[in-house]
Design a protein around this motif. Structure first.
Motif, PDB file in Angstrom:
ATOM      1  N   ILE A   2      77.786  13.828  14.351  1.00 40.75           N
ATOM      2  CA  ILE A   2      78.126  12.435  14.639  1.00 40.75           C
ATOM      3  C   ILE A   2      79.631  12.246  14.480  1.00 40.75           C
ATOM      4  CG2 ILE A   2      77.862  10.038  13.920  1.00 40.75           C
ATOM      5  CD1 ILE A   2      75.042  10.813  12.929  1.00 40.75           C
ATOM      6  N   TYR A  32      79.741   7.509  18.112  1.00 40.67           N
ATOM      7  CA  TYR A  32      79.524   6.115  17.752  1.00 40.67           C
ATOM      8  C   TYR A  32      80.824   5.356  17.990  1.00 40.67           C
ATOM      9  CZ  TYR A  32      75.340   7.397  14.935  1.00 40.67           C
ATOM     10  OH  TYR A  32      74.116   7.843  14.494  1.00 40.67           O
ATOM     11  N   VAL A  61      78.151   1.295   6.876  1.00 40.07           N
ATOM     12  CA  VAL A  61      76.930   2.102   6.969  1.00 40.07           C
ATOM     13  C   VAL A  61      77.158   3.359   7.804  1.00 40.07           C
ATOM     14  CG1 VAL A  61      74.563   2.130   7.876  1.00 40.07           C
ATOM     15  CG2 VAL A  61      75.376   0.155   6.568  1.00 40.07           C
ATOM     16  N   SER A  62      77.783   3.203   8.956  1.00 40.07           N
ATOM     17  CA  SER A  62      77.959   4.341   9.869  1.00 40.07           C
ATOM     18  C   SER A  62      78.970   5.361   9.357  1.00 40.07           C
ATOM     19  CB  SER A  62      78.373   3.838  11.247  1.00 40.07           C
ATOM     20  OG  SER A  62      77.350   3.031  11.793  1.00 40.07           O
ATOM     21  N   LYS A  64      79.145   6.479   6.449  1.00 40.04           N
ATOM     22  CA  LYS A  64      78.390   7.388   5.576  1.00 40.04           C
ATOM     23  C   LYS A  64      77.642   8.441   6.372  1.00 40.04           C
ATOM     24  CE  LYS A  64      77.637   3.789   2.144  1.00 40.04           C
ATOM     25  NZ  LYS A  64      76.652   2.858   1.594  1.00 40.04           N
ATOM     26  N   LYS A  65      77.252   8.115   7.597  1.00 38.47           N
ATOM     27  CA  LYS A  65      76.471   9.024   8.438  1.00 38.47           C
ATOM     28  C   LYS A  65      77.338   9.993   9.232  1.00 38.47           C
ATOM     29  CE  LYS A  65      72.795   5.671   9.187  1.00 38.47           C
ATOM     30  NZ  LYS A  65      72.060   4.873  10.180  1.00 38.47           N
ATOM     31  N   ALA A  66      78.587   9.637   9.437  1.00 37.80           N
ATOM     32  CA  ALA A  66      79.466  10.405  10.320  1.00 37.80           C
ATOM     33  C   ALA A  66      79.888  11.735   9.707  1.00 37.80           C
ATOM     34  CB  ALA A  66      80.703   9.580  10.667  1.00 37.80           C
ATOM     35  N   ASN A  67      80.040  12.727  10.576  1.00 33.99           N
ATOM     36  CA  ASN A  67      80.619  14.008  10.183  1.00 33.99           C
ATOM     37  C   ASN A  67      82.134  13.993  10.370  1.00 33.99           C
ATOM     38  OD1 ASN A  67      77.822  14.784  11.773  1.00 33.99           O
ATOM     39  ND2 ASN A  67      78.048  15.782   9.787  1.00 33.99           N
TER      40      ASN A  67
END
Length: 139
Positions: A2, A32, A61-62, A64-67
């Motif tokens: 991501i 994203y 929130v996003s 935290k999900k991102a690489n």
């Protein structure tokens, strides 16, 4: 993987980043488009981000999900972009475990010493080259 592209104001920088990522990376990468406002999100979405979201909570929130997080340096400076970047947004990006690739675009009262003054297109190409090298990506 991501990749979160974060931008605000009119979304021009984020839109260009998303467009070039799409050209340079394999299609299975999730991009994203995260905007501090709906205009920025819309521009990134039009440039083929897989997902788009707007505002403080979406960025918190996003992140935290991102690489990988890519955007102007202003995304880690609270109250930058004429106040669009909140303290929570800046902290979330800065504290994220993702690799952060930041373009040296910041408020007028910030100066980074030792940077070349390059056109935006070259900065974006440099950012994508760093991403490809870091994760050994070939298209």
């Amino acid at each position: 993987m991501i990749i979160a592209v974060i931008d605000g104001m009119g979304g021009g920088i984020g839109g260009q980043i998303v467009a070039h990522l799409r050209q340079e990376l394999p299609s299975y990468f999730e991009i994203y488009g995260l905007g501090t406002n709906s205009t920025a999100t819309s521009v990134m979405f039009k440039n083929h981000a897989n997902k788009g979201a707007t505002g403080e909570n979406a960025i918190v929130v996003s992140s935290k999900k991102a690489n990988v997080i890519i955007g102007p340096m202003s995304i880690i400076i609270p109250n930058s972009m004429m106040g669009e970047v909140t303290e929570k947004m800046a902290a979330a990006v800065a504290e994220a475990e993702a690799l952060k690739i930041l373009l040296p675009i910041m408020p007028d009262n910030f100066v980074l010493v030792g940077l070349e003054n390059k056109p935006m297109m070259l900065l974006i190409k440099d950012a994508i080259a760093i991403l490809k090298k870091e994760f050994n990506i070939q298209k």
